[in-house]
Design a protein around this motif. Structure first.
Motif: not given
Length: 282
Positions: A15, A17-21, A23-24, A71-72, A142
């Motif tokens: 799965q 990770p939330d890459f957009s998070a 980046e934010d 996030i992680l 990115t």
């Protein structure tokens, strides 16, 4: 030249990770740089000549570790500064963030406005994502393994230009360099063959400018993993090459030389460097 890949498909986690998070978080860290007001007593020296750390380097790294951990939570951290939570990648074979809170600290100190926040993410010691943000001009590079490289959402693709068709860039730091004669002999030949030579003072940004098509090569004889980890994904996903000067893969556990660019330019500069290493008349 065949690209040296830093990650194989088999190394992808089940799965993502939330890459957009992520980046934010990097953008928010960049805002700290952009709004900084640096006083004289906020700058201290680290080991080596002209090697500085500011209170903002420390504060931004603390912020990044705290927010990225949300996030992680299981991730390890390999950061430049000695802060809480920075284990220098010794936590295992899972996720690891490579953090340079301010790449281009000397630029930052003198308001040169060419500094960035650089965050790379590895899984099982293979790079999978990179985020490099220059807050002064709102440039977010990115790279996501297998998904491409982007500048502010626009996909990047490197044209395989030769050295003579583009700008050559290089980096050097007085606290790092031991072979300055060979480096500058190589840069002199690069200067004679390319359109122009540049040294921006931020390795991560200079590397990402290859992906953006602004230059065709970047050379530096010693960099730390947090300097190039994020940019390595951006370059490779844009179709470029990044390796050590001898052609071996870059390392993630310690410093190494960096030669990155288009395939043609990398081959040319490696030959130039090898010739300069042998001395006059070679």
């Amino acid at each position: 030249m065949e690209k040296d890949k830093l990650m194989k498909p088999a190394d992808t986690p089940a799965q993502l990770p939330d890459f957009s998070a992520i980046e934010d978080v990097v953008r928010r860290a960049g805002a700290i740089l952009r709004e900084a007001h640096l006083s004289d007593d906020a700058v201290t020296h680290k080991e080596g000549e002209a090697n500085f750390v500011t209170s903002y380097d420390v504060a931004v790294q603390k912020f990044l570790i705290e927010e990225l951990r949300r996030i992680l939570p299981e991730a390890d951290f390999f950061g430049e500064e000695e802060t809480e939570g920075n284990t220098r990648g010794k936590g295992g074979n899972g996720y690891c963030f490579y953090i340079d809170p301010i790449d281009g600290t000397t630029n930052f100190m003198f308001h040169y406005n060419f500094s960035c926040v650089s965050v790379g993410l590895a899984y099982q010691r293979k790079m999978m994502a990179g985020f490099v943000y220059n807050p002064y001009v709102d440039e977010m590079f990115t790279g996501i393994r297998g998904e491409g490289a982007f500048l502010n959402g626009k996909k990047l693709s490197i044209e395989n230009l030769s050295l003579e068709e583009g700008i050559a860039s290089f980096g050097c730091a007085r606290y790092n360099e031991s072979n300055t004669d060979i480096l500058f002999d190589t840069v002199k030949v690069m200067f004679q063959r390319c359109l122009a030579v540049r040294s921006g003072g931020s390795a991560a940004l200079d590397l990402c400018r290859i992906a953006g098509g602004s230059s065709v090569i970047y050379l530096e004889l010693k960099l730390q993993p947090y300097d190039y980890a994020a940019a390595s994904v951006v370059i490779e996903e844009a179709g470029g090459v990044i390796a050590q000067i001898d052609g071996s893969p870059v390392t993630l556990d310690g410093p190494c030389s960096i030669l990155a660019g288009t395939g043609r330019a990398v081959d040319e500069v490696r030959q130039i460097y090898n010739s300069c290493s042998k001395g006059p008349g070679s």
